[in-house]
Design a protein around this motif. Structure first.
Motif, PDB file in Angstrom:
ATOM      1  N   LEU A   3       0.853  -1.182   0.000  1.00 12.79           N
ATOM      2  CA  LEU A   3       0.000   0.000   0.000  1.00 12.79           C
ATOM      3  C   LEU A   3       0.889   1.232   0.000  1.00 12.79           C
ATOM      4  O   LEU A   3       1.823   1.321   0.799  1.00 12.79           O
ATOM      5  CB  LEU A   3      -0.905   0.014   1.228  1.00 12.79           C
ATOM      6  CG  LEU A   3      -1.841  -1.192   1.397  1.00 12.79           C
ATOM      7  CD1 LEU A   3      -2.587  -1.105   2.720  1.00 12.79           C
ATOM      8  CD2 LEU A   3      -2.810  -1.293   0.242  1.00 12.79           C
ATOM      9  N   ALA A   4       0.584   2.169  -0.880  1.00 12.21           N
ATOM     10  CA  ALA A   4       1.407   3.378  -0.989  1.00 12.21           C
ATOM     11  C   ALA A   4       0.505   4.607  -0.926  1.00 12.21           C
ATOM     12  O   ALA A   4      -0.341   4.797  -1.809  1.00 12.21           O
ATOM     13  CB  ALA A   4       2.209   3.359  -2.281  1.00 12.21           C
ATOM     14  N   GLU A   5       0.712   5.410   0.102  1.00 13.04           N
ATOM     15  CA  GLU A   5      -0.059   6.652   0.245  1.00 13.04           C
ATOM     16  C   GLU A   5       0.639   7.792  -0.490  1.00 13.04           C
ATOM     17  O   GLU A   5       1.871   7.811  -0.618  1.00 13.04           O
ATOM     18  CB  GLU A   5      -0.190   7.047   1.729  1.00 13.04           C
ATOM     19  CG  GLU A   5      -0.834   5.996   2.612  1.00 13.04           C
ATOM     20  CD  GLU A   5       0.181   5.114   3.305  1.00 13.04           C
ATOM     21  OE1 GLU A   5      -0.140   4.527   4.348  1.00 13.04           O
ATOM     22  OE2 GLU A   5       1.328   5.012   2.809  1.00 13.04           O
ATOM     23  N   SER A   6      -0.148   8.741  -0.927  1.00  9.96           N
ATOM     24  CA  SER A   6       0.383   9.953  -1.541  1.00  9.96           C
ATOM     25  C   SER A   6      -0.622  11.080  -1.323  1.00  9.96           C
ATOM     26  O   SER A   6      -1.767  10.828  -0.928  1.00  9.96           O
ATOM     27  CB  SER A   6       0.640   9.756  -3.039  1.00  9.96           C
ATOM     28  OG  SER A   6      -0.565   9.425  -3.706  1.00  9.96           O
ATOM     29  N   GLY A   7      -0.173  12.299  -1.591  1.00  6.83           N
ATOM     30  CA  GLY A   7      -1.061  13.446  -1.508  1.00  6.83           C
ATOM     31  C   GLY A   7      -0.919  14.294  -0.269  1.00  6.83           C
ATOM     32  O   GLY A   7      -1.581  15.326  -0.135  1.00  6.83           O
ATOM     33  N   GLY A   8      -0.068  13.867   0.647  1.00  4.93           N
ATOM     34  CA  GLY A   8       0.132  14.676   1.838  1.00  4.93           C
ATOM     35  C   GLY A   8       0.897  15.948   1.522  1.00  4.93           C
ATOM     36  O   GLY A   8       1.395  16.143   0.413  1.00  4.93           O
ATOM     37  N   GLY A   9       0.976  16.840   2.508  1.00  9.79           N
ATOM     38  CA  GLY A   9       1.711  18.076   2.320  1.00  9.79           C
ATOM     39  C   GLY A   9       1.368  19.095   3.381  1.00  9.79           C
ATOM     40  O   GLY A   9       0.772  18.763   4.406  1.00  9.79           O
ATOM     41  N   LEU A  10       1.752  20.322   3.102  1.00  9.28           N
ATOM     42  CA  LEU A  10       1.514  21.438   4.009  1.00  9.28           C
ATOM     43  C   LEU A  10       0.361  22.278   3.466  1.00  9.28           C
ATOM     44  O   LEU A  10       0.358  22.652   2.287  1.00  9.28           O
ATOM     45  CB  LEU A  10       2.779  22.285   4.128  1.00  9.28           C
ATOM     46  CG  LEU A  10       2.675  23.591   4.922  1.00  9.28           C
ATOM     47  CD1 LEU A  10       2.357  23.296   6.378  1.00  9.28           C
ATOM     48  CD2 LEU A  10       3.969  24.387   4.790  1.00  9.28           C
ATOM     49  N   VAL A  11      -0.599  22.574   4.322  1.00 11.05           N
ATOM     50  CA  VAL A  11      -1.759  23.356   3.906  1.00 11.05           C
ATOM     51  C   VAL A  11      -2.165  24.272   5.052  1.00 11.05           C
ATOM     52  O   VAL A  11      -1.940  23.944   6.226  1.00 11.05           O
ATOM     53  CB  VAL A  11      -2.921  22.427   3.492  1.00 11.05           C
ATOM     54  CG1 VAL A  11      -3.408  21.598   4.666  1.00 11.05           C
ATOM     55  CG2 VAL A  11      -4.053  23.197   2.847  1.00 11.05           C
ATOM     56  N   GLN A  12      -2.755  25.399   4.713  1.00 15.37           N
ATOM     57  CA  GLN A  12      -3.234  26.311   5.748  1.00 15.37           C
ATOM     58  C   GLN A  12      -4.568  25.821   6.304  1.00 15.37           C
ATOM     59  O   GLN A  12      -5.322  25.119   5.620  1.00 15.37           O
ATOM     60  CB  GLN A  12      -3.395  27.720   5.179  1.00 15.37           C
ATOM     61  CG  GLN A  12      -2.082  28.417   4.887  1.00 15.37           C
ATOM     62  CD  GLN A  12      -2.274  29.875   4.502  1.00 15.37           C
ATOM     63  OE1 GLN A  12      -3.316  30.243   3.970  1.00 15.37           O
ATOM     64  NE2 GLN A  12      -1.279  30.694   4.790  1.00 15.37           N
ATOM     65  N   ALA A  13      -4.842  26.224   7.520  1.00 17.63           N
ATOM     66  CA  ALA A  13      -6.126  25.888   8.133  1.00 17.63           C
ATOM     67  C   ALA A  13      -7.263  26.353   7.241  1.00 17.63           C
ATOM     68  O   ALA A  13      -7.224  27.445   6.680  1.00 17.63           O
ATOM     69  CB  ALA A  13      -6.227  26.524   9.514  1.00 17.63           C
ATOM     70  N   GLY A  14      -8.266  25.504   7.109  1.00 13.97           N
ATOM     71  CA  GLY A  14      -9.386  25.797   6.234  1.00 13.97           C
ATOM     72  C   GLY A  14      -9.218  25.243   4.833  1.00 13.97           C
ATOM     73  O   GLY A  14     -10.181  25.229   4.048  1.00 13.97           O
ATOM     74  N   GLY A  15      -8.023  24.801   4.516  1.00 14.53           N
ATOM     75  CA  GLY A  15      -7.747  24.268   3.190  1.00 14.53           C
ATOM     76  C   GLY A  15      -8.144  22.812   3.035  1.00 14.53           C
ATOM     77  O   GLY A  15      -8.727  22.212   3.942  1.00 14.53           O
ATOM     78  N   SER A  16      -7.792  22.263   1.867  1.00 12.01           N
ATOM     79  CA  SER A  16      -8.166  20.887   1.529  1.00 12.01           C
ATOM     80  C   SER A  16      -6.976  20.117   0.980  1.00 12.01           C
ATOM     81  O   SER A  16      -6.054  20.703   0.402  1.00 12.01           O
ATOM     82  CB  SER A  16      -9.279  20.882   0.476  1.00 12.01           C
ATOM     83  OG  SER A  16     -10.445  21.514   0.948  1.00 12.01           O
ATOM     84  N   LEU A  17      -7.022  18.823   1.176  1.00 14.77           N
ATOM     85  CA  LEU A  17      -6.070  17.895   0.584  1.00 14.77           C
ATOM     86  C   LEU A  17      -6.818  16.618   0.226  1.00 14.77           C
ATOM     87  O   LEU A  17      -7.811  16.273   0.882  1.00 14.77           O
ATOM     88  CB  LEU A  17      -4.940  17.551   1.552  1.00 14.77           C
ATOM     89  CG  LEU A  17      -3.805  18.536   1.764  1.00 14.77           C
ATOM     90  CD1 LEU A  17      -2.872  18.024   2.869  1.00 14.77           C
ATOM     91  CD2 LEU A  17      -3.022  18.773   0.493  1.00 14.77           C
ATOM     92  N   ARG A  18      -6.331  15.922  -0.786  1.00 13.47           N
ATOM     93  CA  ARG A  18      -6.867  14.607  -1.097  1.00 13.47           C
ATOM     94  C   ARG A  18      -5.730  13.592  -1.046  1.00 13.47           C
ATOM     95  O   ARG A  18      -4.772  13.699  -1.802  1.00 13.47           O
ATOM     96  CB  ARG A  18      -7.542  14.555  -2.459  1.00 13.47           C
ATOM     97  CG  ARG A  18      -8.276  13.230  -2.677  1.00 13.47           C
ATOM     98  CD  ARG A  18      -9.033  13.174  -3.975  1.00 13.47           C
ATOM     99  NE  ARG A  18      -8.188  12.809  -5.102  1.00 13.47           N
ATOM    100  CZ  ARG A  18      -8.618  12.173  -6.186  1.00 13.47           C
ATOM    101  NH1 ARG A  18      -9.909  11.842  -6.279  1.00 13.47           N
ATOM    102  NH2 ARG A  18      -7.786  11.896  -7.168  1.00 13.47           N
TER     103      ARG A  18
END
Length: 125
Positions: free
Chosen positions: A4-19
């Motif tokens: 299993l390989a995860e991807s899509g993480g990162g740094l985001v400001q509060a209120g933002g979105s990530l997938r």
């Protein structure tokens, strides 16, 4: 062996979105349910969301209900976690996991036999 390989993480400001995405490879389970867990610094790993093989059952931790959505594309052997309205307390390493009990969307770590390496999500205030 299932990888299993995860991807899509990162740094985001509060209120933002990530997938986040989690791709399964190797000797993939013919059917499986999938879960997302997270571990913040100094804390134990906790359940985030789960989805059954057919997608008919989902479960969410109270802390993410209404903000996160789990989905899957079985043809692509991929599960997703859409994270909206992110908060600093969502900062953690996020792990995906596979559960051979494919008909259940379970919150228990012990039900999951296969785990990814994790992807870091950092939410700044």
């Amino acid at each position: 062996q299932v990888q299993l390989a995860e991807s899509g993480g990162g740094l985001v400001q509060a209120g933002g979105s990530l997938r986040l995405s989690c791709a399964a490879s190797g000797r993939t389970l013919s059917r499986r349910s999938m879960g997302w867990f997270r571990q913040a610094p100094g804390k134990e790993r906790e359940f985030v969301a789960a989805i059954s093989w057919a997608g008919s059952s989902t479960d969410y931790a109270d802390a993410v209900k209404g903000r996160f959505t789990i989905s899957s594309d079985n043809a692509k052997n991929t599960v997703y976690l859409q994270m909206n309205s992110l908060k600093p307390e969502d900062t953690a390493v996020y792990y995906c996991a596979a559960n051979p009990r494919y008909w259940l969307a379970e919150a228990y770590e012990s039900s999951y036999g296969y785990w990814g390496q994790g992807t870091q999500v950092t939410v700044s205030s």
